[in-house]
Design a protein around this motif. Structure first.
Motif, short mmCIF file in Angstrom:
data_model
loop_
_atom_site.label_atom_id
_atom_site.label_comp_id
_atom_site.label_asym_id
_atom_site.label_seq_id
_atom_site.Cartn_x
_atom_site.Cartn_y
_atom_site.Cartn_z
N GLU A 5 4.93 -20.07 20.46
CA GLU A 5 4.36 -21.41 20.56
C GLU A 5 4.36 -22.14 19.22
O GLU A 5 4.57 -23.35 19.16
N LYS A 6 4.15 -21.40 18.12
CA LYS A 6 4.10 -22.03 16.79
C LYS A 6 5.49 -22.30 16.23
O LYS A 6 5.77 -23.39 15.72
N THR A 7 6.37 -21.30 16.27
CA THR A 7 7.67 -21.42 15.60
C THR A 7 8.86 -21.52 16.55
O THR A 7 9.94 -21.90 16.13
N GLY A 8 8.69 -21.12 17.79
CA GLY A 8 9.79 -21.18 18.74
C GLY A 8 10.59 -19.88 18.82
O GLY A 8 11.53 -19.77 19.59
N ALA A 9 10.23 -18.90 18.00
CA ALA A 9 10.92 -17.61 18.01
C ALA A 9 9.96 -16.52 17.55
O ALA A 9 8.88 -16.81 17.03
N ILE A 10 10.37 -15.28 17.78
CA ILE A 10 9.58 -14.14 17.31
C ILE A 10 10.25 -13.62 16.05
O ILE A 10 11.34 -13.07 16.10
N GLN A 11 9.60 -13.82 14.92
CA GLN A 11 10.14 -13.39 13.65
C GLN A 11 9.16 -12.40 13.02
O GLN A 11 8.05 -12.79 12.67
N LEU A 12 9.56 -11.16 12.93
CA LEU A 12 8.72 -10.15 12.30
C LEU A 12 8.93 -10.22 10.80
O LEU A 12 10.06 -10.15 10.31
N SER A 13 7.83 -10.34 10.04
CA SER A 13 7.94 -10.52 8.60
C SER A 13 8.26 -9.22 7.87
O SER A 13 8.98 -9.21 6.89
N VAL A 14 7.73 -8.11 8.33
CA VAL A 14 7.98 -6.83 7.68
C VAL A 14 8.51 -5.85 8.71
O VAL A 14 8.17 -5.93 9.89
N PRO A 15 9.37 -4.93 8.32
CA PRO A 15 9.86 -3.94 9.27
C PRO A 15 8.72 -3.02 9.71
O PRO A 15 7.79 -2.77 8.94
N PRO A 16 8.79 -2.51 10.94
CA PRO A 16 7.72 -1.62 11.41
C PRO A 16 7.74 -0.29 10.69
O PRO A 16 8.77 0.16 10.18
N GLY A 17 6.58 0.32 10.60
CA GLY A 17 6.47 1.63 9.97
C GLY A 17 6.00 1.52 8.54
O GLY A 17 6.01 0.45 7.94
N PRO A 18 5.59 2.65 7.99
CA PRO A 18 5.10 2.64 6.60
C PRO A 18 6.25 2.44 5.62
O PRO A 18 7.39 2.81 5.91
N PRO A 19 5.96 1.86 4.47
CA PRO A 19 7.02 1.68 3.49
C PRO A 19 7.46 3.00 2.88
O PRO A 19 6.69 3.95 2.78
N ARG A 20 8.72 3.07 2.48
CA ARG A 20 9.27 4.29 1.89
C ARG A 20 9.19 4.18 0.38
O ARG A 20 9.86 3.37 -0.23
N PHE A 21 8.33 4.99 -0.22
CA PHE A 21 8.17 4.97 -1.66
C PHE A 21 8.91 6.13 -2.31
O PHE A 21 9.47 5.99 -3.38
N ILE A 22 8.90 7.29 -1.68
CA ILE A 22 9.41 8.49 -2.33
C ILE A 22 10.84 8.79 -1.93
O ILE A 22 11.69 9.01 -2.78
N ARG A 23 11.14 8.81 -0.65
CA ARG A 23 12.47 9.24 -0.22
C ARG A 23 13.47 8.10 -0.33
O ARG A 23 14.08 7.66 0.62
N THR A 24 13.67 7.64 -1.56
CA THR A 24 14.65 6.60 -1.82
C THR A 24 15.94 7.27 -2.30
O THR A 24 15.95 8.46 -2.62
N LYS A 25 16.99 6.48 -2.39
CA LYS A 25 18.28 7.03 -2.82
C LYS A 25 18.22 7.57 -4.25
O LYS A 25 18.84 8.58 -4.56
N GLN A 26 17.44 6.90 -5.11
CA GLN A 26 17.35 7.34 -6.50
C GLN A 26 16.69 8.70 -6.60
O GLN A 26 17.16 9.58 -7.34
N VAL A 27 15.60 8.91 -5.85
CA VAL A 27 14.89 10.19 -5.91
C VAL A 27 15.74 11.30 -5.29
O VAL A 27 15.79 12.42 -5.81
N ILE A 28 16.44 10.99 -4.22
CA ILE A 28 17.32 11.98 -3.59
C ILE A 28 18.42 12.39 -4.57
O ILE A 28 18.74 13.58 -4.68
N GLU A 29 18.96 11.43 -5.32
CA GLU A 29 19.97 11.75 -6.33
C GLU A 29 19.39 12.61 -7.45
O GLU A 29 20.05 13.52 -7.95
N LYS A 30 18.14 12.33 -7.85
CA LYS A 30 17.49 13.16 -8.88
C LYS A 30 17.37 14.60 -8.42
O LYS A 30 17.65 15.54 -9.17
N VAL A 31 16.94 14.79 -7.17
CA VAL A 31 16.79 16.15 -6.63
C VAL A 31 18.16 16.83 -6.57
O VAL A 31 18.31 18.00 -6.95
N LYS A 32 19.15 16.10 -6.12
CA LYS A 32 20.50 16.66 -6.00
C LYS A 32 21.05 17.07 -7.37
O LYS A 32 21.61 18.16 -7.51
N ASN A 33 20.88 16.22 -8.37
CA ASN A 33 21.35 16.54 -9.72
C ASN A 33 20.59 17.72 -10.31
O ASN A 33 21.16 18.55 -11.01
N ARG A 34 19.31 17.79 -10.02
CA ARG A 34 18.49 18.90 -10.52
C ARG A 34 18.94 20.22 -9.92
O ARG A 34 18.98 21.25 -10.59
#
Length: 130
Positions: free
Chosen positions: A44-73
């Protein structure tokens, strides 16, 4: 049904003029009544359904950089415990386990010390058991 399909369905039902309660019943519990109501207010307000944030908790730890650190270690020194790895990288043990299992497809193991038996030990054990 995916969230995008559900949003399209709610949008089409809202445009056809159905009530919120009716298409909540039609969806048969796929999404909650409050979500349907919130989406209708968005339409009714905007004419569409726009979700501002993706569902689920944010990913802080399992990022590509941390995965690469573990792999290199692990490339430097293969035999390292997940506890020591977590301490070195300053992340939780469960996150390290998830990275090892899900992202790198490694499996945990525990070194087992097996006694080195000689033939005379085996003979003694056999005599004792009989």
């Amino acid at each position: 049904m995916k969230s995008k399909d559900l949003r399209q369905l709610v949008l089409s039902k809202h445009e056809s003029g159905d009530s919120i309660a009716k298409f909540f019943r039609d969806l048969n519990g796929a999404i909650s009544y409050d979500t349907v109501k919130r989406w209708c207010n968005m339409i009714e307000k905007t004419g569409a359904i726009q979700l501002s944030v993706p569902p689920g908790p944010p990913r802080f730890i399992r990022t590509k950089q941390v995965i690469e650190k573990v792999k290199n270690r692990l490339k430097c020194k293969k035999k390292v415990s997940s506890r020591i790895l977590a301490h070195e990288l300053s992340i939780s043990r469960t996150s390290v386990r998830r990275i090892l299992r899900n992202d790198l497809q490694y499996h945990a193991y525990k070194m087992r010390v097996v006694p080195l038996l000689k033939d005379e030990h085996k003979a003694k054990r056999k005599r004792f058991s009989n």
